[in-house]
Design a protein around this motif. Structure first.
Motif, PDB file in Angstrom:
ATOM      1  N   CYS A   3       0.856  -1.185   0.000  1.00  0.00           N
ATOM      2  CA  CYS A   3       0.000   0.000   0.000  1.00  0.00           C
ATOM      3  C   CYS A   3       0.893   1.237   0.000  1.00  0.00           C
ATOM      4  O   CYS A   3       2.102   1.142   0.222  1.00  0.00           O
ATOM      5  CB  CYS A   3      -0.879   0.034   1.252  1.00  0.00           C
ATOM      6  SG  CYS A   3      -2.002  -1.350   1.434  1.00  0.00           S
ATOM      7  N   ALA A   4       0.292   2.384  -0.234  1.00  0.00           N
ATOM      8  CA  ALA A   4       1.023   3.648  -0.130  1.00  0.00           C
ATOM      9  C   ALA A   4       0.102   4.684   0.502  1.00  0.00           C
ATOM     10  O   ALA A   4      -1.105   4.713   0.234  1.00  0.00           O
ATOM     11  CB  ALA A   4       1.517   4.108  -1.489  1.00  0.00           C
ATOM     12  N   ASN A   5       0.692   5.502   1.336  1.00  0.00           N
ATOM     13  CA  ASN A   5      -0.036   6.516   2.091  1.00  0.00           C
ATOM     14  C   ASN A   5      -0.255   7.760   1.218  1.00  0.00           C
ATOM     15  O   ASN A   5       0.706   8.454   0.866  1.00  0.00           O
ATOM     16  CB  ASN A   5       0.748   6.866   3.356  1.00  0.00           C
ATOM     17  CG  ASN A   5      -0.010   7.769   4.283  1.00  0.00           C
ATOM     18  OD1 ASN A   5      -0.818   8.589   3.858  1.00  0.00           O
ATOM     19  ND2 ASN A   5       0.261   7.635   5.569  1.00  0.00           N
ATOM     20  N   LYS A   6      -1.515   8.036   0.895  1.00  0.00           N
ATOM     21  CA  LYS A   6      -1.853   9.192   0.053  1.00  0.00           C
ATOM     22  C   LYS A   6      -1.456  10.517   0.687  1.00  0.00           C
ATOM     23  O   LYS A   6      -1.146  11.481  -0.012  1.00  0.00           O
ATOM     24  CB  LYS A   6      -3.356   9.203  -0.243  1.00  0.00           C
ATOM     25  CG  LYS A   6      -3.829   8.052  -1.090  1.00  0.00           C
ATOM     26  CD  LYS A   6      -5.310   8.173  -1.370  1.00  0.00           C
ATOM     27  CE  LYS A   6      -6.060   7.225  -0.487  1.00  0.00           C
ATOM     28  NZ  LYS A   6      -7.499   7.170  -0.767  1.00  0.00           N
ATOM     29  N   ASP A   7      -1.461  10.564   2.014  1.00  0.00           N
ATOM     30  CA  ASP A   7      -1.126  11.802   2.715  1.00  0.00           C
ATOM     31  C   ASP A   7       0.375  12.079   2.721  1.00  0.00           C
ATOM     32  O   ASP A   7       0.798  13.213   2.952  1.00  0.00           O
ATOM     33  CB  ASP A   7      -1.633  11.759   4.158  1.00  0.00           C
ATOM     34  CG  ASP A   7      -3.140  11.660   4.236  1.00  0.00           C
ATOM     35  OD1 ASP A   7      -3.828  12.087   3.280  1.00  0.00           O
ATOM     36  OD2 ASP A   7      -3.634  11.138   5.265  1.00  0.00           O
ATOM     37  N   GLU A   8       1.180  11.053   2.496  1.00  0.00           N
ATOM     38  CA  GLU A   8       2.639  11.205   2.518  1.00  0.00           C
ATOM     39  C   GLU A   8       3.269  11.159   1.133  1.00  0.00           C
ATOM     40  O   GLU A   8       4.434  11.496   0.985  1.00  0.00           O
ATOM     41  CB  GLU A   8       3.267  10.106   3.375  1.00  0.00           C
ATOM     42  CG  GLU A   8       2.908  10.204   4.831  1.00  0.00           C
ATOM     43  CD  GLU A   8       3.543   9.104   5.660  1.00  0.00           C
ATOM     44  OE1 GLU A   8       4.422   8.368   5.141  1.00  0.00           O
ATOM     45  OE2 GLU A   8       3.160   8.961   6.824  1.00  0.00           O
ATOM     46  N   ALA A   9       2.531  10.733   0.130  1.00  0.00           N
ATOM     47  CA  ALA A   9       3.081  10.602  -1.217  1.00  0.00           C
ATOM     48  C   ALA A   9       3.244  11.973  -1.871  1.00  0.00           C
ATOM     49  O   ALA A   9       2.487  12.906  -1.594  1.00  0.00           O
ATOM     50  CB  ALA A   9       2.183   9.719  -2.070  1.00  0.00           C
ATOM     51  N   TRP A  10       4.223  12.060  -2.741  1.00  0.00           N
ATOM     52  CA  TRP A  10       4.462  13.297  -3.480  1.00  0.00           C
ATOM     53  C   TRP A  10       3.313  13.553  -4.444  1.00  0.00           C
ATOM     54  O   TRP A  10       2.756  12.627  -5.037  1.00  0.00           O
ATOM     55  CB  TRP A  10       5.780  13.179  -4.244  1.00  0.00           C
ATOM     56  CG  TRP A  10       6.111  14.399  -5.046  1.00  0.00           C
ATOM     57  CD1 TRP A  10       6.489  15.617  -4.584  1.00  0.00           C
ATOM     58  CD2 TRP A  10       6.105  14.500  -6.478  1.00  0.00           C
ATOM     59  NE1 TRP A  10       6.716  16.488  -5.620  1.00  0.00           N
ATOM     60  CE2 TRP A  10       6.492  15.819  -6.808  1.00  0.00           C
ATOM     61  CE3 TRP A  10       5.815  13.616  -7.508  1.00  0.00           C
ATOM     62  CZ2 TRP A  10       6.588  16.263  -8.117  1.00  0.00           C
ATOM     63  CZ3 TRP A  10       5.913  14.054  -8.814  1.00  0.00           C
ATOM     64  CH2 TRP A  10       6.295  15.370  -9.106  1.00  0.00           C
ATOM     65  N   LYS A  11       2.963  14.824  -4.602  1.00  0.00           N
ATOM     66  CA  LYS A  11       1.928  15.240  -5.540  1.00  0.00           C
ATOM     67  C   LYS A  11       2.558  16.153  -6.583  1.00  0.00           C
ATOM     68  O   LYS A  11       3.212  17.131  -6.256  1.00  0.00           O
ATOM     69  CB  LYS A  11       0.809  15.977  -4.803  1.00  0.00           C
ATOM     70  CG  LYS A  11       0.057  15.077  -3.837  1.00  0.00           C
ATOM     71  CD  LYS A  11      -0.762  15.889  -2.838  1.00  0.00           C
ATOM     72  CE  LYS A  11      -1.354  15.031  -1.766  1.00  0.00           C
ATOM     73  NZ  LYS A  11      -0.399  14.435  -0.837  1.00  0.00           N
ATOM     74  N   ARG A  12       2.350  15.794  -7.844  1.00  0.00           N
ATOM     75  CA  ARG A  12       2.896  16.589  -8.941  1.00  0.00           C
ATOM     76  C   ARG A  12       2.160  17.918  -9.018  1.00  0.00           C
ATOM     77  O   ARG A  12       0.929  17.961  -9.061  1.00  0.00           O
ATOM     78  CB  ARG A  12       2.756  15.797 -10.247  1.00  0.00           C
ATOM     79  CG  ARG A  12       3.400  16.447 -11.436  1.00  0.00           C
ATOM     80  CD  ARG A  12       3.493  15.522 -12.635  1.00  0.00           C
ATOM     81  NE  ARG A  12       2.224  14.869 -12.931  1.00  0.00           N
ATOM     82  CZ  ARG A  12       2.134  13.705 -13.560  1.00  0.00           C
ATOM     83  NH1 ARG A  12       3.212  13.054 -13.954  1.00  0.00           N
ATOM     84  NH2 ARG A  12       0.953  13.170 -13.810  1.00  0.00           N
ATOM     85  N   SER A  13       2.899  19.018  -9.029  1.00  0.00           N
ATOM     86  CA  SER A  13       2.287  20.352  -8.971  1.00  0.00           C
ATOM     87  C   SER A  13       1.506  20.703 -10.233  1.00  0.00           C
ATOM     88  O   SER A  13       0.549  21.477 -10.157  1.00  0.00           O
ATOM     89  CB  SER A  13       3.354  21.411  -8.709  1.00  0.00           C
ATOM     90  OG  SER A  13       4.290  21.437  -9.766  1.00  0.00           O
ATOM     91  N   TYR A  14       1.855  20.155 -11.370  1.00  0.00           N
ATOM     92  CA  TYR A  14       1.187  20.526 -12.613  1.00  0.00           C
ATOM     93  C   TYR A  14      -0.258  20.068 -12.675  1.00  0.00           C
ATOM     94  O   TYR A  14      -1.123  20.782 -13.172  1.00  0.00           O
ATOM     95  CB  TYR A  14       1.947  19.967 -13.823  1.00  0.00           C
ATOM     96  CG  TYR A  14       3.310  20.578 -13.981  1.00  0.00           C
ATOM     97  CD1 TYR A  14       3.477  21.835 -14.548  1.00  0.00           C
ATOM     98  CD2 TYR A  14       4.435  19.897 -13.537  1.00  0.00           C
ATOM     99  CE1 TYR A  14       4.732  22.398 -14.680  1.00  0.00           C
ATOM    100  CE2 TYR A  14       5.700  20.458 -13.662  1.00  0.00           C
ATOM    101  CZ  TYR A  14       5.840  21.715 -14.230  1.00  0.00           C
ATOM    102  OH  TYR A  14       7.080  22.271 -14.355  1.00  0.00           O
ATOM    103  N   ASP A  15      -0.516  18.865 -12.180  1.00  0.00           N
ATOM    104  CA  ASP A  15      -1.872  18.332 -12.273  1.00  0.00           C
ATOM    105  C   ASP A  15      -2.370  17.684 -10.978  1.00  0.00           C
ATOM    106  O   ASP A  15      -3.478  17.170 -10.931  1.00  0.00           O
ATOM    107  CB  ASP A  15      -1.974  17.327 -13.416  1.00  0.00           C
ATOM    108  CG  ASP A  15      -1.059  16.126 -13.252  1.00  0.00           C
ATOM    109  OD1 ASP A  15      -0.330  16.044 -12.240  1.00  0.00           O
ATOM    110  OD2 ASP A  15      -1.061  15.255 -14.138  1.00  0.00           O
ATOM    111  N   GLY A  16      -1.571  17.717  -9.930  1.00  0.00           N
ATOM    112  CA  GLY A  16      -1.986  17.171  -8.652  1.00  0.00           C
ATOM    113  C   GLY A  16      -1.932  15.655  -8.537  1.00  0.00           C
ATOM    114  O   GLY A  16      -2.424  15.095  -7.569  1.00  0.00           O
ATOM    115  N   LYS A  17      -1.341  14.986  -9.537  1.00  0.00           N
ATOM    116  CA  LYS A  17      -1.263  13.516  -9.473  1.00  0.00           C
ATOM    117  C   LYS A  17      -0.515  13.082  -8.224  1.00  0.00           C
ATOM    118  O   LYS A  17       0.592  13.516  -7.964  1.00  0.00           O
ATOM    119  CB  LYS A  17      -0.555  12.933 -10.686  1.00  0.00           C
ATOM    120  CG  LYS A  17      -0.373  11.423 -10.485  1.00  0.00           C
ATOM    121  CD  LYS A  17      -0.035  10.674 -11.680  1.00  0.00           C
ATOM    122  CE  LYS A  17       0.172   9.198 -11.462  1.00  0.00           C
ATOM    123  NZ  LYS A  17      -0.652   8.506 -10.502  1.00  0.00           N
ATOM    124  N   VAL A  18      -1.158  12.197  -7.461  1.00  0.00           N
ATOM    125  CA  VAL A  18      -0.560  11.639  -6.258  1.00  0.00           C
ATOM    126  C   VAL A  18       0.161  10.356  -6.667  1.00  0.00           C
ATOM    127  O   VAL A  18      -0.410   9.498  -7.330  1.00  0.00           O
ATOM    128  CB  VAL A  18      -1.638  11.349  -5.192  1.00  0.00           C
ATOM    129  CG1 VAL A  18      -1.008  10.775  -3.935  1.00  0.00           C
ATOM    130  CG2 VAL A  18      -2.411  12.617  -4.880  1.00  0.00           C
TER     131      VAL A  18
END
Length: 172
Positions: free
Chosen positions: A76-91
């Motif tokens: 699994c991966a933690n959505k709150d800790e994963a990097w988010k791409r600034s251009y489109d918000g992809k987690v």
């Protein structure tokens, strides 16, 4: 064994022996996941080890692709800790989880163990069966263990497209 040999040797194991995975081998597999690169090194991965009879029975209610392995890893991966791409918000939960899983898969192969990447599972059933918090995204399940005596790769395993079909330089 060099990396290309290791990559060629690895296949999706669908026939497991009943032998348990030794703790020292599991520890090396988990270490490989810990060392895997993640976006901005945020390390959002969370690994659930499924090894008790009760937990393995729960897993069977979540996917038909458990192959009666003596152990499984739920990545699994933690959505709150994963990097988010600034251009489109992809987690990047799915990407980071996949990188971690691949490192563990290859380490298992080097140790003489087999795995199968299972993406075909009911995420709601998995979430309920294993009390997965809403901030964790289940990425994949790895049944893991020793190959049975009759285990062999699927005939399609060695079929690869010509590299010129999958690689381009400078433009598509």
């Amino acid at each position: 064994m060099n990396f290309i040999e290791l990559a060629k040797e690895r296949y999706s194991l669908r026939s497991f022996d009943t032998r348990k995975v030794e703790k020292d081998k599991l520890d090396l597999i988990l270490k490989a996941g810990q060392l895997a690169p993640t976006a901005v090194n945020y390390q959002p991965q969370r690994i659930l080890i499924i090894e008790s009879d009760e937990a393995l029975a729960k897993l069977k209610d979540c996917t038909v692709y458990h192959f009666n392995a003596p152990m499984a890893l739920l990545i699994c991966a933690n959505k709150d800790e994963a990097w988010k791409r600034s251009y489109d918000g992809k987690v990047h939960t799915d990407i980071d989880g996949s990188i971690v899983a691949t490192h563990m898969m290859l380490q298992a192969t080097e140790l003489g163990l087999g795995t199968t990447w299972v993406g075909h599972f009911d995420p709601i059933a998995v979430r309920n069966a294993f009390n997965i918090p809403s901030n964790l995204e289940p990425v994949c399940i790895f049944p893991i263990g020793y190959p049975s005596k009759d285990a062999k790769p699927h005939p399609n395993h060695t079929k690869r497209k010509d590299i010129l079909e999958t690689v381009s330089y400078n433009h598509f």
